[in-house]
Scaffold this motif. Sequence first.
Motif, PDB file in Angstrom:
ATOM      1  N   LEU A 148       2.158  -6.449   6.766  1.00 38.95           N
ATOM      2  CA  LEU A 148       0.819  -6.755   6.247  1.00 38.95           C
ATOM      3  C   LEU A 148       0.831  -7.896   5.250  1.00 38.95           C
ATOM      4  O   LEU A 148      -0.019  -8.773   5.279  1.00 38.95           O
ATOM      5  N   TYR A 149       1.783  -7.849   4.317  1.00 39.19           N
ATOM      6  CA  TYR A 149       1.722  -8.754   3.163  1.00 39.19           C
ATOM      7  C   TYR A 149       2.830  -9.803   3.151  1.00 39.19           C
ATOM      8  O   TYR A 149       2.862 -10.632   2.245  1.00 39.19           O
ATOM      9  N   LEU A 166      -2.822   2.018  -5.722  1.00 36.38           N
ATOM     10  CA  LEU A 166      -3.725   1.014  -5.159  1.00 36.38           C
ATOM     11  C   LEU A 166      -2.988  -0.328  -5.182  1.00 36.38           C
ATOM     12  O   LEU A 166      -2.366  -0.669  -6.184  1.00 36.38           O
ATOM     13  N   LEU A 214       1.674   3.346   3.025  1.00 32.83           N
ATOM     14  CA  LEU A 214       2.323   2.777   4.212  1.00 32.83           C
ATOM     15  C   LEU A 214       3.823   2.642   3.996  1.00 32.83           C
ATOM     16  O   LEU A 214       4.308   2.664   2.858  1.00 32.83           O
ATOM     17  N   ASN A 271      -8.322  -6.373  -5.830  1.00 29.35           N
ATOM     18  CA  ASN A 271      -8.349  -5.072  -6.505  1.00 29.35           C
ATOM     19  C   ASN A 271      -8.190  -5.212  -8.017  1.00 29.35           C
ATOM     20  O   ASN A 271      -8.782  -4.438  -8.780  1.00 29.35           O
ATOM     21  N   THR A 330      -3.635  -6.338  -5.352  1.00 28.39           N
ATOM     22  CA  THR A 330      -4.063  -7.660  -4.898  1.00 28.39           C
ATOM     23  C   THR A 330      -4.969  -8.269  -5.963  1.00 28.39           C
ATOM     24  O   THR A 330      -5.475  -7.565  -6.849  1.00 28.39           O
ATOM     25  N   ASN A 376       0.870  -1.164   0.000  1.00 29.93           N
ATOM     26  CA  ASN A 376       0.000   0.000   0.000  1.00 29.93           C
ATOM     27  C   ASN A 376       0.915   1.224   0.000  1.00 29.93           C
ATOM     28  O   ASN A 376       1.692   1.417   0.933  1.00 29.93           O
ATOM     29  N   GLU A 419       5.750  -1.524   7.351  1.00 28.75           N
ATOM     30  CA  GLU A 419       4.322  -1.810   7.562  1.00 28.75           C
ATOM     31  C   GLU A 419       3.802  -2.760   6.492  1.00 28.75           C
ATOM     32  O   GLU A 419       3.026  -3.668   6.764  1.00 28.75           O
TER      33      GLU A 419
END
Lengths: 136, 176
Positions: free
Chosen positions: A28-29, A92, A20, A98, A95, A17, A24
């Motif tokens: 998250l990923y 964006l 971020l 998305n 993923t 993202n 971070e």
Amino acid sequence: MLITRRIDFSASHTLANPALSEAENLALYGQDARPHGHGHNYVLEVTLAGEPDPVTGMIVDLKDVKRVLEEEVVEPMDHRHLNREVPPFDRLTPTAENLAVEIWRRLQPRFEGTPARLAGIRLYETEDLYVDYAGQ
Amino acid sequence: MWTTRDNSARRPLVRVTRRYRFAAAHRLHADSLSDEQNCAVYGKCNNPFGHGHDYVMDVTVRGEVDPRLGRLIPLDQLDAFVHRVVVEPMDRRDLNRDVPEFARLVPTTENLARVVAARVAAAWPAAFPGSPAIPEKVKIWETKRNIFEVFVTAADGGRQGAQQEQFEARLVEESR
């Protein structure tokens, strides 16, 4: 009646993202957030709904469907880096969720006013993960 | 955040399907039937020594995409959950002897699909409290020719049931 056309394309991405930090995003990923990216052989199934024309026996000419999919998906995304080359993935996270929504947004207007309504898409990121989206 | 034609900010509703695999032994034998009847009903599948399959299982989860994550659910968390609740307790096991539900239930893949769906439904609320993602469907390939599919019914009867009603109301509203 439903008809489904399948295409594939290969693209690289990184799951991050942009709002971020790298730390971070890694939290998250996980390994999907490694900054230089990685790639997938995506498979896209596009399902159209309509009734066959009484003369031609076809809902829609599949050559036309193929051309739309080439223009909206394959040409802009195949062998590209999604984050760097394919808006809106500069801002964006690309993923599978998305990406499926973005593909729907590109395809849906191309079938408006035609006998074939876009009924749903299924995007396989790998054989073991796919996302269904129907515009809701 | 995506917007729809009426310009209201709405999160897309998606379904995410993830595939898992496990190998297990089973024997199809109903205690309520005689040996002859079992042999007649299940044939080779009634072999007293059992046999096994490489099961392939698709788990479908649905809900709204989290805008921060760009995902319906963190995949590593979904994977860890399914491994804990289904794969680890069943992989390289004898379903009849090692999986408690099959102590008295014939481990046909119809029943296996129901057991998996029930385990997922029961463990989901504690594993994903407040998550917009809800489990929807389990589909199991016993072999590439035999495929079984069941919907997951909420075990708590409340939270997920209410979410499901909201989800369906929204589908109806948007299909108008």
